[in-house]
Design a protein around this motif. Structure first.
Motif, PDB file in Angstrom:
ATOM      1  N   TYR A 269       5.737   8.106 -16.167  1.00 51.18           N
ATOM      2  CA  TYR A 269       4.633   8.225 -14.991  1.00 51.18           C
ATOM      3  C   TYR A 269       4.789   7.506 -13.867  1.00 51.18           C
ATOM      4  O   TYR A 269       5.461   6.329 -13.700  1.00 51.18           O
ATOM      5  CB  TYR A 269       3.676   7.467 -15.670  1.00 51.18           C
ATOM      6  CG  TYR A 269       2.766   8.294 -16.567  1.00 51.18           C
ATOM      7  CD1 TYR A 269       2.682   9.451 -16.577  1.00 51.18           C
ATOM      8  CD2 TYR A 269       1.922   7.648 -17.723  1.00 51.18           C
ATOM      9  CE1 TYR A 269       1.759  10.384 -17.798  1.00 51.18           C
ATOM     10  CE2 TYR A 269       1.149   8.287 -18.743  1.00 51.18           C
ATOM     11  CZ  TYR A 269       1.219   9.516 -18.669  1.00 51.18           C
ATOM     12  OH  TYR A 269       0.260  10.272 -19.701  1.00 51.18           O
ATOM     13  N   ARG A 270       4.582   7.939 -12.710  1.00 49.24           N
ATOM     14  CA  ARG A 270       4.497   7.359 -11.220  1.00 49.24           C
ATOM     15  C   ARG A 270       3.106   7.091 -10.702  1.00 49.24           C
ATOM     16  O   ARG A 270       2.383   8.159 -10.600  1.00 49.24           O
ATOM     17  CB  ARG A 270       5.373   8.146 -10.273  1.00 49.24           C
ATOM     18  CG  ARG A 270       5.617   7.295  -8.967  1.00 49.24           C
ATOM     19  CD  ARG A 270       6.231   8.101  -7.739  1.00 49.24           C
ATOM     20  NE  ARG A 270       5.744   9.295  -7.375  1.00 49.24           N
ATOM     21  CZ  ARG A 270       6.292  10.477  -7.383  1.00 49.24           C
ATOM     22  NH1 ARG A 270       7.419  10.739  -7.794  1.00 49.24           N
ATOM     23  NH2 ARG A 270       5.554  11.403  -6.926  1.00 49.24           N
ATOM     24  N   PHE A 271       2.476   5.686 -10.716  1.00 50.62           N
ATOM     25  CA  PHE A 271       1.351   5.628 -10.112  1.00 50.62           C
ATOM     26  C   PHE A 271       1.360   5.027  -8.884  1.00 50.62           C
ATOM     27  O   PHE A 271       2.351   4.322  -8.500  1.00 50.62           O
ATOM     28  CB  PHE A 271       0.687   4.595 -10.964  1.00 50.62           C
ATOM     29  CG  PHE A 271       0.591   4.882 -12.447  1.00 50.62           C
ATOM     30  CD1 PHE A 271      -0.759   5.475 -12.854  1.00 50.62           C
ATOM     31  CD2 PHE A 271       1.412   4.652 -13.429  1.00 50.62           C
ATOM     32  CE1 PHE A 271      -0.973   5.737 -14.139  1.00 50.62           C
ATOM     33  CE2 PHE A 271       1.270   5.052 -14.787  1.00 50.62           C
ATOM     34  CZ  PHE A 271      -0.057   5.578 -15.027  1.00 50.62           C
TER      35      PHE A 271
ATOM     36  N   PRO B  25       1.020  -1.230  -0.090  1.00 52.21           N
ATOM     37  CA  PRO B  25      -0.028   0.037  -0.020  1.00 52.21           C
ATOM     38  C   PRO B  25       0.972   1.238   0.156  1.00 52.21           C
ATOM     39  O   PRO B  25       1.743   1.248   0.802  1.00 52.21           O
ATOM     40  CB  PRO B  25      -0.910  -0.118   1.371  1.00 52.21           C
ATOM     41  CG  PRO B  25      -0.812  -1.699   1.753  1.00 52.21           C
ATOM     42  CD  PRO B  25       0.406  -2.208   1.161  1.00 52.21           C
ATOM     43  N   GLY B  26       0.517   2.150  -0.878  1.00 46.88           N
ATOM     44  CA  GLY B  26       1.424   3.353  -1.076  1.00 46.88           C
ATOM     45  C   GLY B  26       2.588   3.250  -2.082  1.00 46.88           C
ATOM     46  O   GLY B  26       3.278   4.219  -2.320  1.00 46.88           O
ATOM     47  N   GLY B  27       2.728   2.088  -2.479  1.00 46.18           N
ATOM     48  CA  GLY B  27       3.776   1.393  -3.467  1.00 46.18           C
ATOM     49  C   GLY B  27       3.618   2.256  -4.574  1.00 46.18           C
ATOM     50  O   GLY B  27       2.678   2.540  -5.172  1.00 46.18           O
ATOM     51  N   SER B  28       4.786   2.458  -5.372  1.00 47.67           N
ATOM     52  CA  SER B  28       4.755   3.236  -6.773  1.00 47.67           C
ATOM     53  C   SER B  28       5.004   2.365  -7.971  1.00 47.67           C
ATOM     54  O   SER B  28       5.873   1.205  -7.779  1.00 47.67           O
ATOM     55  CB  SER B  28       6.053   4.094  -6.679  1.00 47.67           C
ATOM     56  OG  SER B  28       5.905   4.997  -5.603  1.00 47.67           O
ATOM     57  N   TYR B  29       4.302   2.470  -8.950  1.00 44.82           N
ATOM     58  CA  TYR B  29       4.545   1.860 -10.100  1.00 44.82           C
ATOM     59  C   TYR B  29       5.209   2.762 -11.009  1.00 44.82           C
ATOM     60  O   TYR B  29       4.224   3.774 -11.515  1.00 44.82           O
ATOM     61  CB  TYR B  29       3.377   1.153 -10.436  1.00 44.82           C
ATOM     62  CG  TYR B  29       3.088   0.417 -12.010  1.00 44.82           C
ATOM     63  CD1 TYR B  29       4.209   0.113 -12.564  1.00 44.82           C
ATOM     64  CD2 TYR B  29       1.840   0.105 -12.445  1.00 44.82           C
ATOM     65  CE1 TYR B  29       4.027  -0.775 -13.748  1.00 44.82           C
ATOM     66  CE2 TYR B  29       1.547  -0.696 -13.623  1.00 44.82           C
ATOM     67  CZ  TYR B  29       2.906  -1.028 -14.154  1.00 44.82           C
ATOM     68  OH  TYR B  29       2.658  -1.980 -15.539  1.00 44.82           O
ATOM     69  N   VAL B  30       6.175   2.538 -11.734  1.00 49.35           N
ATOM     70  CA  VAL B  30       7.123   3.693 -12.210  1.00 49.35           C
ATOM     71  C   VAL B  30       7.206   3.156 -13.762  1.00 49.35           C
ATOM     72  O   VAL B  30       7.668   2.098 -14.023  1.00 49.35           O
ATOM     73  CB  VAL B  30       8.286   4.065 -11.860  1.00 49.35           C
ATOM     74  CG1 VAL B  30       9.031   5.210 -12.625  1.00 49.35           C
ATOM     75  CG2 VAL B  30       8.143   4.519 -10.273  1.00 49.35           C
TER      76      VAL B  30
ATOM     77  N   PHE C  27      -4.683   1.641  -9.916  1.00 53.78           N
ATOM     78  CA  PHE C  27      -3.821   2.749  -9.524  1.00 53.78           C
ATOM     79  C   PHE C  27      -4.227   4.152  -9.646  1.00 53.78           C
ATOM     80  O   PHE C  27      -5.134   4.242 -10.307  1.00 53.78           O
ATOM     81  CB  PHE C  27      -2.544   2.852 -10.469  1.00 53.78           C
ATOM     82  CG  PHE C  27      -1.770   1.303  -9.928  1.00 53.78           C
ATOM     83  CD1 PHE C  27      -0.692   1.310  -8.986  1.00 53.78           C
ATOM     84  CD2 PHE C  27      -1.900   0.135 -10.627  1.00 53.78           C
ATOM     85  CE1 PHE C  27      -0.022   0.163  -8.872  1.00 53.78           C
ATOM     86  CE2 PHE C  27      -1.284  -1.113 -10.323  1.00 53.78           C
ATOM     87  CZ  PHE C  27      -0.226  -0.860  -9.348  1.00 53.78           C
ATOM     88  N   VAL C  28      -3.519   5.113  -9.021  1.00 51.86           N
ATOM     89  CA  VAL C  28      -3.697   6.576  -9.132  1.00 51.86           C
ATOM     90  C   VAL C  28      -2.508   7.151  -9.776  1.00 51.86           C
ATOM     91  O   VAL C  28      -1.419   7.070  -9.144  1.00 51.86           O
ATOM     92  CB  VAL C  28      -4.114   7.370  -7.736  1.00 51.86           C
ATOM     93  CG1 VAL C  28      -4.199   8.524  -8.001  1.00 51.86           C
ATOM     94  CG2 VAL C  28      -5.453   6.484  -7.296  1.00 51.86           C
ATOM     95  N   LEU C  29      -2.808   7.952 -10.663  1.00 53.44           N
ATOM     96  CA  LEU C  29      -1.293   8.907 -11.227  1.00 53.44           C
ATOM     97  C   LEU C  29      -1.003   9.696 -10.230  1.00 53.44           C
ATOM     98  O   LEU C  29      -1.699  10.635  -9.789  1.00 53.44           O
ATOM     99  CB  LEU C  29      -1.830   9.452 -12.632  1.00 53.44           C
ATOM    100  CG  LEU C  29      -0.588  10.162 -13.177  1.00 53.44           C
ATOM    101  CD1 LEU C  29       0.607   9.308 -13.602  1.00 53.44           C
ATOM    102  CD2 LEU C  29      -1.090  11.058 -14.369  1.00 53.44           C
ATOM    103  N   ASP C  30       0.494   9.708  -9.844  1.00 50.33           N
ATOM    104  CA  ASP C  30       0.749  10.638  -8.614  1.00 50.33           C
ATOM    105  C   ASP C  30       1.668  11.628  -9.452  1.00 50.33           C
ATOM    106  O   ASP C  30       1.654  12.701  -8.629  1.00 50.33           O
ATOM    107  CB  ASP C  30       1.671   9.538  -7.820  1.00 50.33           C
ATOM    108  CG  ASP C  30       2.067  10.285  -6.552  1.00 50.33           C
ATOM    109  OD1 ASP C  30       1.191  11.519  -5.987  1.00 50.33           O
ATOM    110  OD2 ASP C  30       3.125  10.368  -6.211  1.00 50.33           O
ATOM    111  N   ALA C  31       2.156  11.101 -10.435  1.00 49.61           N
ATOM    112  CA  ALA C  31       3.191  12.330 -11.104  1.00 49.61           C
ATOM    113  C   ALA C  31       3.719  11.684 -12.083  1.00 49.61           C
ATOM    114  O   ALA C  31       3.534  10.778 -12.648  1.00 49.61           O
ATOM    115  CB  ALA C  31       4.440  12.585 -10.315  1.00 49.61           C
ATOM    116  N   GLU C  32       4.262  12.787 -13.124  1.00 45.04           N
ATOM    117  CA  GLU C  32       4.876  12.616 -14.580  1.00 45.04           C
ATOM    118  C   GLU C  32       5.955  13.643 -14.606  1.00 45.04           C
ATOM    119  O   GLU C  32       5.959  14.610 -13.994  1.00 45.04           O
ATOM    120  CB  GLU C  32       3.919  12.566 -15.631  1.00 45.04           C
ATOM    121  CG  GLU C  32       3.009  14.226 -15.810  1.00 45.04           C
ATOM    122  CD  GLU C  32       2.057  13.932 -16.659  1.00 45.04           C
ATOM    123  OE1 GLU C  32       2.404  13.984 -17.952  1.00 45.04           O
ATOM    124  OE2 GLU C  32       0.933  14.331 -16.464  1.00 45.04           O
TER     125      GLU C  32
END
Length: 210
Positions: free
Chosen positions: A205-207, A131-136, A171-176
């Motif tokens: 992208y960072r999700f 939870p809170g992990g990043s998919y880049v 997932f939620v897009l967090d940053a690009e």
């Protein structure tokens, strides 16, 4: 690969730090695996995951990663291979899953031959991240409106399609990041063409798994 400033920016963007647990999917020559191994240190962990879909390649990708894991100072690296959708069964939960110039391949015949799809893989990533992990995801950009149609022919994918597919898995897009953008790329040339190789317009992208 990239100059040091871009490497540093990408690692910061991926939020990989000392002690992080990282899965490097389709590690290629192992450059990222080595880099992440240095960053996460002895308290971290890097899983170099070679999809079984490419394990038969003549350059022996599985053997190369197993050799890498035995290099001095690489005790924090583990080489693993399985079908893409079986990734959660052979890896530990992770803080970050890193996918560099590979997402588009999820829409190619080679990767789909064993039953993998983008939707199934994205669900597998969601399952494997904490939870809170990043998919880049970093990949070669296709033209606006191209969707996934250029994945097989040009090895490109439209960023909007990636976002839509990954968000569909929860997932939620967090940053690009635009650190690898190239406005002079026509998006109409195969990424291996000498005129653009190494200089393609790339998106990052960072999700987040919420």
């Amino acid at each position: 690969m990239y100059d040091q400033s871009k490497l540093s920016e990408l690692i910061r963007f991926a939020r990989i730090d000392a002690g992080s647990t990282v899965i490097d999917v389709y590690p290629g020559d192992g450059d990222w695996t080595r880099l992440f191994s240095d960053v996460v240190g002895p308290d971290g962990r890097v899983t170099s995951f070679v999809p079984a879909e490419v394990a038969h390649f003549k350059n022996d990708p599985v053997g190369r990663m197993r050799t890498l894991a035995m290099e001095p100072g690489r005790a924090n690296v583990e080489a693993v291979s399985a079908d893409l959708v079986a990734m959660p069964e052979v890896t530990q939960t992770a803080d970050v899953l890193w996918l560099h110039l590979f997402y588009h391949d999820l829409h190619t015949a080679l990767i789909q031959a064993r039953g993998a799809t983008a939707a199934a893989f994205n669900r597998a990533v969601y399952e494997r991240l904490k939870p809170g992990g990043s998919y880049v995801i970093v990949d070669h950009a296709a033209a606006v409106g191209a969707g996934t149609s250029d994945a097989q022919s040009l090895h490109r994918i439209e960023p909007a399609s990636v976002r839509e597919e990954v968000e569909a898995a929860g997932f939620v897009l967090d940053a690009e990041s635009t650190v690898l953008a190239n406005k002079d790329d026509s998006h109409s040339i195969k990424v291996f063409d000498p005129s653009i190789k190494g200089e393609t317009d790339r998106f990052a992208y960072r999700f987040l798994k919420i």
